[in-house]
Design an enzyme around this catalytic site. Structure first.
Site, PDB file in Angstrom:
ATOM      1  N   GLU A 292       9.605  -4.896   0.908  1.00 21.54           N
ATOM      2  CA  GLU A 292       9.639  -4.212  -0.385  1.00 21.54           C
ATOM      3  C   GLU A 292      10.499  -2.952  -0.314  1.00 21.54           C
ATOM      4  O   GLU A 292       9.978  -1.835  -0.127  1.00 21.54           O
ATOM      5  CB  GLU A 292       8.220  -3.840  -0.845  1.00 21.54           C
ATOM      6  CG  GLU A 292       7.386  -5.063  -1.195  1.00 21.54           C
ATOM      7  CD  GLU A 292       6.066  -4.728  -1.874  1.00 21.54           C
ATOM      8  OE1 GLU A 292       5.696  -3.523  -1.939  1.00 21.54           O
ATOM      9  OE2 GLU A 292       5.400  -5.671  -2.343  1.00 21.54           O
TER      10      GLU A 292
ATOM     11  N   GLU B 145       5.081 -12.515  -2.037  1.00 24.04           N
ATOM     12  CA  GLU B 145       3.807 -11.791  -1.984  1.00 24.04           C
ATOM     13  C   GLU B 145       3.333 -11.507  -3.396  1.00 24.04           C
ATOM     14  O   GLU B 145       4.122 -11.107  -4.249  1.00 24.04           O
ATOM     15  CB  GLU B 145       3.976 -10.461  -1.231  1.00 24.04           C
ATOM     16  CG  GLU B 145       2.670  -9.670  -1.122  1.00 24.04           C
ATOM     17  CD  GLU B 145       2.849  -8.284  -0.504  1.00 24.04           C
ATOM     18  OE1 GLU B 145       3.506  -8.170   0.545  1.00 24.04           O
ATOM     19  OE2 GLU B 145       2.342  -7.308  -1.115  1.00 24.04           O
TER      20      GLU B 145
HETATM   21  C1  IDC Z   1      -1.605  -2.901   1.596  1.00 23.88           C
HETATM   22  C2  IDC Z   1      -2.861  -3.399   2.283  1.00 23.88           C
HETATM   23  C3  IDC Z   1      -3.713  -2.226   2.695  1.00 23.88           C
HETATM   24  C4  IDC Z   1      -2.863  -1.273   3.518  1.00 23.88           C
HETATM   25  C5  IDC Z   1      -1.607  -0.866   2.752  1.00 23.88           C
HETATM   26  C6  IDC Z   1      -0.681   0.034   3.543  1.00 23.88           C
HETATM   27  O1  IDC Z   1      -3.545  -4.286   1.424  1.00 23.88           O
HETATM   28  O2  IDC Z   1      -4.840  -2.669   3.436  1.00 23.88           O
HETATM   29  O3  IDC Z   1      -3.627  -0.112   3.802  1.00 23.88           O
HETATM   30  O4  IDC Z   1      -0.885  -2.030   2.421  1.00 23.88           O
HETATM   31  O5  IDC Z   1      -0.110  -0.648   4.593  1.00 23.88           O
HETATM   32  C7  IDC Z   1       2.338  -4.258  -1.244  1.00 23.88           C
HETATM   33  C8  IDC Z   1       2.719  -4.315   0.184  1.00 23.88           C
HETATM   34  C9  IDC Z   1       1.497  -4.537   1.038  1.00 23.88           C
HETATM   35  C10 IDC Z   1       0.287  -3.799   0.495  1.00 23.88           C
HETATM   36  C11 IDC Z   1      -0.053  -4.421  -0.863  1.00 23.88           C
HETATM   37  C12 IDC Z   1      -1.306  -3.859  -1.510  1.00 23.88           C
HETATM   38  O6  IDC Z   1       3.707  -5.281   0.468  1.00 23.88           O
HETATM   39  O7  IDC Z   1       1.809  -4.071   2.350  1.00 23.88           O
HETATM   40  O8  IDC Z   1      -0.786  -4.018   1.358  1.00 23.88           O
HETATM   41  N1  IDC Z   1       1.099  -4.241  -1.730  1.00 23.88           N
HETATM   42  O9  IDC Z   1      -1.189  -2.477  -1.732  1.00 23.88           O
HETATM   43  N2  IDC Z   1       3.178  -4.174  -2.282  1.00 23.88           N
HETATM   44  C13 IDC Z   1       2.467  -4.071  -3.401  1.00 23.88           C
HETATM   45  C14 IDC Z   1       1.133  -4.108  -3.080  1.00 23.88           C
END
Ligand code: IDC
Length: 476
Positions: free
Chosen positions: A302, A394
């Protein structure tokens, strides 16, 4: 374009065939004169439907090695147009077409091949071109009459019917065809599957039992392997994380699932921060997995806070590293604004359409979280889907924080849209993280009971129900 080709293979050179396969095979002996013109063999196959067609072209260099090539051919009637090409730069002047090689596929050794293609439109019956030139020389060197294969047999490149029932056994090596992801039969398919959580935190969730449940109970097609780069991820132990990814690729392969290797950049959002790491990582995993048909590479998760041209620049440096080892693998490229096609930063997909990554066989990623991203995002996906190949590598059923309640209405609207457009997807996450997006209740991975519904969260239940429905994988 969402039409599904109604015909795939036609009899070889059948008289009057519409959308027929034409094979202009040339069997020129390699020249002994270093300055001699180049011999070449071209196969040109089409899928057609009322008003449109997809052409796949394989060019084999039978002459001296070339560094940069231009293929030329002429449509037999003026009603045919190239609308979107891939793996080459196409130009059309009247009914004459040229396709020029790109950086990564310009070098063709003697005997080497390049595969390119395009989507086209037609207004009148459309016999295929039968004469081709490579760097100006006609590919007509056939020294024997084309007695083999006989006119009614399938083209030599037609894969045999599948011998297994797993997603990989049926679909084989995938390829981007126009805006779709196509299987080994050249037909558009959709892959549905799950994403791991960060491997640095949830390694205990990815083992034989959990992946058996994903393949057999969930009937998933795809495992996305999310390897964070920061947050105690890859940068802290490159060899260890590379090995962990490769082990999970093997587990997906053993179960007939596609493996999507996700270089999970997130913070910082500029992929260039990790350029050297990306080159090192992808050189290793692409060399190690080059012989596999089921591996897809996602080069940046991302990107955020950076321009599309920066992402494109990154992609054009990382993709050749993969292609040097694994030339036919599909590669996914992240988009601006957390892979929102730019929407989350005030943009849209026009910036990609107007300035695409200069590489073939790639798709662009779109991510969403159903409780946060709704109609304006869906509208943009629908608009972009007819113009560029999309892959939802994702998404969550909850808010973008990864937590909160499942938004069933929005999640259903999203997945219905993706199903209709045949856009592949992976859901965040196949884990027991203590957050709404996780499919399993906390503690599940320690207990080891993954199949069935006993340990699923609301999101897990929703996703298992969607993914378990039968796939629609055409085999001819
Ligand atoms: C989130 C995980 C969470 C973690 C956070 C930081 O669910 O447990 O603490 O990342 O690493 C994304 C990202 C993905 C995120 C997810 C939800 O690709 O890494 O995971 N998210 O926030 N993009 C949008 C949402």
């Amino acid at each position: 374009m969402t039409s599904i080709p109604r015909s795939s293979r036609r009899p070889l050179l059948a008289a009057g065939a519409v959308g027929a396969l034409a094979l202009a095979a040339a069997a020129l002996l390699p020249s002994t004169d270093a300055m001699a013109a180049t011999g070449c063999a071209v196969t040109y196959t089409t899928n057609s439907w009322p008003g449109g067609f997809t052409a796949n072209i394989t060019i084999q260099n039978l002459g001296n090695p070339v560094n940069g090539w231009t293929l030329g051919f002429t449509f037999p009637n003026s009603g045919q147009r190239v609308t979107q090409g891939w793996s080459a730069t196409f130009q059309q002047n009247g009914s004459a077409v040229t396709a020029q090689s790109l950086d990564y596929n310009g070098a063709l050794a003697t005997g080497a091949s390049a595969t390119i293609g395009f989507n086209g439109s037609w207004t009148t019956a459309n016999p295929d071109p039968t004469t081709f030139t490579l760097n100006g020389t006609t590919c007509t060197g056939s020294t024997t009459p084309p007695t083999s294969p006989p006119p009614t047999s399938p083209p030599p490149t037609t894969p045999p019917p599948p011998t297994g029932t797993t997603p990989v056994a049926i679909n084989g090596q995938l390829r981007v065809c126009g805006v779709n992801l196509c299987n080994q039969y050249g037909r558009p398919i959709q892959l549905r599957g799950m994403s791991t959580h960060g491997l640095q935190w949830f390694a205990q969730c990815y083992n034989d039992a959990s992946l058996d449940a994903l393949a057999n109970d969930w009937q998933a097609d795809l495992l996305r392997i999310s390897m964070y780069v920061q947050e105690q991820g890859y940068e802290t132990n490159p060899t260890g994380f590379t090995n962990q990814v490769n082990n999970l690729v093997d587990k997906a392969t053993a179960r007939g699932m596609y493996a999507l290797i996700d270089f999970h950049t997130l913070t910082p959002g500029d992929p260039m921060y990790n350029l050297d790491r990306a080159k090192t990582f992808f050189a290793a995993v692409s060399a190690r997995n080059a012989g596999k048909k089921n591996v897809i590479y996602e080069i940046t998760n991302e990107p955020n806070g950076v321009s599309w041209s920066t992402i494109k620049n990154y992609a054009e440096q990382v993709i050749p590293v993969i292609r040097a080892n694994h030339s036919d693998a599909v590669v996914l490229v992240g988009t601006r604004g957390w892979s929102s096609l730019g929407v989350s930063e005030g943009g849209n997909s026009d910036e990609i359409v107007n300035n695409p990554v200069r590489a073939g066989n790639i798709m662009y990623t779109f991510h969403f979280y159903a409780a946060s991203h709704k109609d304006n995002y869906r509208n943009e996906v629908q608009r972009a889907a007819s113009r560029i190949p999309l892959f939802v590598s994702e998404f969550g059923t909850v808010t973008y924080t990864g937590d909160g309640a499942v938004d069933s209405a929005s999640s259903t609207a999203w997945l219905d849209l993706l199903d209709r457009l045949k856009i592949s997807y992976a859901n965040w996450t196949y884990s027991d993280a203590n957050e709404g997006s996780a499919a399993f209740r906390p503690g599940t991975c320690a207990g080891g009971q993954y199949a069935g519904t006993a340990n699923l969260t609301a999101s897990g239940n929703f996703m298992r129900n969607r993914i378990r429905t039968p796939d629609n994988f055409p085999t001819s």
